[in-house]
Design an enzyme around this catalytic site. Structure first.
Site, PDB file in Angstrom:
ATOM      1  N   PRO A 345      47.631   6.140  22.552  1.00 25.95           N
ATOM      2  CA  PRO A 345      48.666   6.262  22.757  1.00 25.95           C
ATOM      3  C   PRO A 345      49.188   7.796  21.986  1.00 25.95           C
ATOM      4  O   PRO A 345      49.161   8.147  20.683  1.00 25.95           O
ATOM      5  CB  PRO A 345      50.289   5.392  22.191  1.00 25.95           C
ATOM      6  CG  PRO A 345      48.924   4.971  21.266  1.00 25.95           C
ATOM      7  CD  PRO A 345      47.507   4.732  21.429  1.00 25.95           C
ATOM      8  N   PRO A 346      50.342   8.290  22.596  1.00 22.31           N
ATOM      9  CA  PRO A 346      50.213   9.837  22.069  1.00 22.31           C
ATOM     10  C   PRO A 346      51.380   9.374  20.534  1.00 22.31           C
ATOM     11  O   PRO A 346      51.875   8.804  20.899  1.00 22.31           O
ATOM     12  CB  PRO A 346      51.916  10.333  22.771  1.00 22.31           C
ATOM     13  CG  PRO A 346      51.316   9.428  24.036  1.00 22.31           C
ATOM     14  CD  PRO A 346      50.966   8.077  24.711  1.00 22.31           C
ATOM     15  N   GLY A 347      51.183  10.620  19.830  1.00 24.08           N
ATOM     16  CA  GLY A 347      52.263  10.782  18.734  1.00 24.08           C
ATOM     17  C   GLY A 347      51.137   9.901  17.371  1.00 24.08           C
ATOM     18  O   GLY A 347      51.821   9.456  16.104  1.00 24.08           O
ATOM     19  N   LYS A 350      46.488  12.186  16.513  1.00 21.54           N
ATOM     20  CA  LYS A 350      45.087  12.272  16.994  1.00 21.54           C
ATOM     21  C   LYS A 350      44.501  14.045  16.403  1.00 21.54           C
ATOM     22  O   LYS A 350      43.256  13.998  15.814  1.00 21.54           O
ATOM     23  CB  LYS A 350      44.560  12.387  18.652  1.00 21.54           C
ATOM     24  CG  LYS A 350      44.570  10.612  18.993  1.00 21.54           C
ATOM     25  CD  LYS A 350      43.989   9.876  20.432  1.00 21.54           C
ATOM     26  CE  LYS A 350      45.924  10.986  21.517  1.00 21.54           C
ATOM     27  NZ  LYS A 350      46.875  10.296  21.235  1.00 21.54           N
ATOM     28  N   THR A 351      45.607  14.871  17.357  1.00 24.02           N
ATOM     29  CA  THR A 351      45.041  16.201  17.167  1.00 24.02           C
ATOM     30  C   THR A 351      45.411  16.672  15.967  1.00 24.02           C
ATOM     31  O   THR A 351      44.233  17.501  15.843  1.00 24.02           O
ATOM     32  CB  THR A 351      45.699  16.975  17.820  1.00 24.02           C
ATOM     33  OG1 THR A 351      46.612  16.872  19.545  1.00 24.02           O
ATOM     34  CG2 THR A 351      45.486  18.544  18.348  1.00 24.02           C
ATOM     35  N   SER A 668      47.312 -10.185  31.646  1.00 16.51           N
ATOM     36  CA  SER A 668      46.819 -11.438  30.806  1.00 16.51           C
ATOM     37  C   SER A 668      48.253 -11.650  30.702  1.00 16.51           C
ATOM     38  O   SER A 668      48.060 -12.734  29.490  1.00 16.51           O
ATOM     39  CB  SER A 668      46.471 -10.016  29.417  1.00 16.51           C
ATOM     40  OG  SER A 668      48.615  -8.967  29.165  1.00 16.51           O
ATOM     41  N   LYS A 711      49.971  -6.686  20.794  1.00 20.97           N
ATOM     42  CA  LYS A 711      50.636  -7.434  20.872  1.00 20.97           C
ATOM     43  C   LYS A 711      51.142  -8.238  19.249  1.00 20.97           C
ATOM     44  O   LYS A 711      52.488  -9.081  19.743  1.00 20.97           O
ATOM     45  CB  LYS A 711      50.126  -8.776  22.057  1.00 20.97           C
ATOM     46  CG  LYS A 711      49.246  -7.684  23.034  1.00 20.97           C
ATOM     47  CD  LYS A 711      48.522  -8.526  24.013  1.00 20.97           C
ATOM     48  CE  LYS A 711      48.064  -7.770  24.683  1.00 20.97           C
ATOM     49  NZ  LYS A 711      47.378  -8.482  26.177  1.00 20.97           N
TER      50      LYS A 711
END
Length: 788
Positions: A345-347, A350-351, A668, A711
């Site tokens: 997910p963002p943030g 990764k970069t 799920s 989860k």
């Protein structure tokens, strides 16, 4: 008096003027009403001044006669004047409505000596030569000049056809002596004649060399003739420098042969032609690209591990993979670079992790943003047959890296799209294939370029937008969201110190308690990563910085839960928590959202009806199908659950997801909906400390799902102490932090009967399942053995 903008009027010269300023209009009216209709004309020093003062007007000017006055429709006035004689301002007379002056006149000299007569003859002869060279001057002008015998009139008439600036015209006007004016005009005529002769010579040369059928070729040859006239040899020197650069470059044999061939072709071309520019740009790219340049130093594993740990907290898998690559590279002389894909997910970093890998391996870092790219030529480049052709983004990145083994980040590979121009993801199949990328062929370069030593790192938020053939070429590493404890550690180590430095604070100015930091994470952020958390740290630092500036540098503020609302305002988000008491028809489900795991309330109500199943709460089709499968399972087990066999004909079931801000979908929640329906139908409450996730089949089997770690973390955050997961997800328990597994009991289940036995509570449940526990175990084992 009329002040003129960028105009100088000479005696004996007629001129039309547009008058619009109030003072000027008043002066025209006064002069027109006078007997001689005379007005004094003087130039302004600055033409953009619409309201000049007396200091803004030249003292020398011309007394002119107003021959005609014409009122224009726009309110302005057009006048025709003719200059009479020179004059100079002695003083300005006070008059608010117009400029009124006292003048000193300079009448023309009637008697001329031999020197002036000689100048007149010389100037006339020179002007005749000028007219022959300059076709812009009409021949009638020559007849007029030759007919003039008066030296003053001749000098003032010749000013008009010559290119003088305003200051030069004013200087000529102020020359009262006619001999001086004639000498000045003579010099100006000689200069103009010299320019015209050079221009004629250039045009003559170009005309002999140009191709009559190509206008563009003629223009290029004109530039060439000008450069020859100036003695410019830049084109040849550039060729020599290019040849030296190619000779000094360590190029593969095919590249060297192609470069030499193009250089020979370029040496025979006209350097100003369009084709020469194309060839020159091609050779420049060959020189600028790295072909053999590599990062020199080999990094020790301990130093690389220290850099990775200093830059990022956690992320164990990706760090181990980079260290493994460095270890193998020390043992193998020639090794292909890894091709990794960080999915999360963002943030979550990764970069920044890709940049940290470059720092750890001491290699250049370059980034290519692929978000929104829809043209295959962005990757492979354009062929040189097109105007403005350029290489693709990959070769641009390699040129910036100046090395054949950089860390190259392909950011947002899941955001590419395809249209009529091609599919860029298909072009990446060759780039990211270790068996092919050592011979990558860019359309512009049309040469094999080795990308095998590049460390490719791709990033994506989801694999749904990445084609399967491309996924097959990637080593996919999933970066899940951070736990609450990890976010606290990241905020302490990285975010808060960085924001304090950016906002000019020290440890003496700000202290943040662990309870306040935890509350900030829970109530003011809702994300998998830490971007919003850093923004909240920045808000706190800005508030504290304001108080430090106001009350002094020795101000100290300790942020605790009591004053957190004053700094950040009321809480933005509400964290879902477990119920205090066991409830009938209410179960805690688990889901994964873009900002991590979520604890969901699933409510079921029974009402008299005709057996309809109603599902509400922004639900997707997949989830609705899971609800129908769960309902069918309950009907098949009605007798074992002690339900009326025709309950589906007399009772309506309403399943609702309250507070579901996002559209929820996926299989799920199947066992959770089944458990809630059984609870509502039987009246048996569900344990408040239990949450569950898993897909249900028509036979009651529990199938594996994704996002187990997120989860379970959401359940732990909400105070849940028991979580039911599919048996086949038992392998995912090792990814869950130890501090979570110590407080949350994780129960793998393989059949819905086991789910009901673990989730339902109370004496009725014991009566329903307690006596038949062994039978249920046998059914569960039988179903588990029959799984494919």
């Amino acid at each position: 008096m009329l002040p003129l903008r960028e105009v100088v009027v000479f005696p004996y010269t007629p001129m039309s003027l547009i008058i619009g300023r109030p003072r000027s209009l008043a002066a025209v009216e006064a002069a027109s009403a006078s007997e001689g209709r005379e007005v004094f004309l003087a130039a302004q020093r600055a033409g953009d001044n619409v309201d000049p003062s007396t200091d803004d007007i030249y003292a020398f000017g011309t007394i002119a006669t107003i021959e005609q006055v014409l009122k224009l429709p726009d309110g302005n006035t057009k006048i025709l004047v003719e200059g009479r004689r020179r004059a100079r301002v002695r003083r300005f007379v006070d008059n608010a409505s117009m400029f009124e002056v006292e003048l000193e006149e300079f009448p023309a000299r009637g008697v001329v000596d031999m020197e002036v007569q000689a100048l007149v003859r010389t100037v006339k002869a020179t002007f005749e030569r000028y007219v022959k060279l300059n076709r812009a001057v009409p021949p009638e002008m020559l007849l007029t000049v030759n007919a003039l015998e008066d030296a003053d009139r001749l000098a003032d008439t010749l000013v008009a056809p010559l290119q003088f600036k305003l200051e030069e015209r004013q200087e000529l006007l102020e020359m009262v002596d006619v001999a001086s004016r004639l000498e000045r005009l003579y010099k100006a005529l000689l200069t103009e004649i010299e320019f015209l002769q050079v221009e004629k010579k250039l045009k003559s040369r170009v005309k002999r060399e140009r191709d009559n059928t190509q206008r563009e070729y003629w223009l290029n040859e004109q530039m060439k003739a000008i450069q020859k006239e100036l003695g410019d040899k830049e084109g040849r020197s550039d060729l020599e420098e290019l040849a030296q650069a190619l000779a000094a470059k360590s190029l593969p044999t095919p590249v060297q042969e192609r470069a030499e061939k193009e250089l020979r072709k370029l040496s025979q071309m006209n350097m100003m032609s369009a084709e020469a520019t194309v060839v020159r740009n091609y050779l420049d790219w060959i020189v600028d690209l790295p072909w053999a340049e590599q990062s020199a130093e080999q990094v020790s594993l301990s130093d690389a591990a220290a850099v990775l740990d200093a830059d990022h907290f956690g992320l164990r898998k990706i760090k181990e993979r980079i260290l493994e690559y460095l270890a193998v590279s020390t043992l193998v002389e020639k090794m292909r670079g890894p091709i990794l894909c960080l999915v999360g997910p963002p943030g979550v970093g990764k970069t920044s992790l890709a940049r940290s890998i470059a720092n750890a391996t001491q290699r250049p870092f370059v980034k290519i943003s692929l978000g929104g790219v829809r043209d295959e030529a962005e990757i492979r480049g354009h062929r040189r047959t097109y105007i403005g052709a350029m290489p693709g983004k990959l070769l641009h990145a390699m040129k910036r890296a100046e090395s054949v083994d950089p860390v190259l980040l392909l950011d947002e590979v899941d955001k590419m799209s395809a249209d009529f121009r091609g599919d860029p993801s298909a072009a990446l199949l060759e780039v990211l294939d270790p068996e092919q990328n050592y011979q990558f062929n860019d359309h512009y370069l049309d040469l094999d370029y080795d990308l095998s030593k590049v460390t490719f790192i791709c990033t994506a938020n989801s694999l749904q937008g990445v084609p399967l053939p491309l996924q097959d070429r990637l080593e996919i590493i999933e970066l899940t969201g951070y736990t609450e404890q990890e976010k606290v550690a990241i905020a302490r180590r990285y975010l808060l110190p960085r924001q304090m430095e950016l906002n000019g604070l020290t440890d003496d100015n700000l202290a943040l308690s662990n309870q306040a930091l935890t509350e900030t994470i829970r109530d003011y952020t809702k994300e998998s990563g830490v971007r919003d958390l850093e923004r909240q740290m920045a808000r706190i630092c800005r508030k504290v910085a304001r108080r430090v500036v106001r009350y002094g540098s020795d101000t100290h503020i300790k942020v605790v839960t009591a004053n957190l609302n004053k700094l950040l305002g009321p809480p933005r988000f509400r964290v879902a928590h477990r119920e205090q008491e066991d409830q009938v028809g209410l179960v805690k489900g688990l889901a994964v959202s873009p900002w991590g795991g979520e604890l969901l309330n699933i409510e079921v109500a029974t009402v008299p009806g005709k057996g309809k199943l109603i599902l509400t709460g922004r639900l997707g089709d997949w989830l609705k199908e899971s609800g129908n499968a769960a309902f069918t399972y309950i009907r098949s087990r009605a007798e074992a659950l002690r339900l009326e066999l025709d309950f589906h004909e007399t009772t309506d079931l309403h399943i609702h997801y309250p507070g579901n801000a996002l559209r929820t979908d996926g299989p799920s929640a199947g066992i959770a909906m089944a458990c809630a329906m059984v609870s509502a139908l039987t009246g048996i409450p569900i344990r408040a400390d239990t949450a569950m996730t898993g897909e249900i089949t028509l036979r009651g089997r529990v199938l594996p799902i994704g996002g187990v770690k997120e989860k379970v973390l959401a359940a732990h955050r909400g105070g849940i102490t028991r979580v039911l997961i599919p048996e086949e997800n038992r392998k995912d328990i090792e990814d869950i932090p130890a501090n979570v597994t110590q407080t949350v009991e994780i129960l793998p289940v393989s059949h819905m009967d086991r789910v009901l036995m673990e989730a339902l509570c109370g004496p009725v449940a014991e009566d329903l399942f307690g006596a038949g526990r062994a039978a249920v175990d046998e059914v569960t084992e039988g179903h588990q053995g029959s799984q494919p």
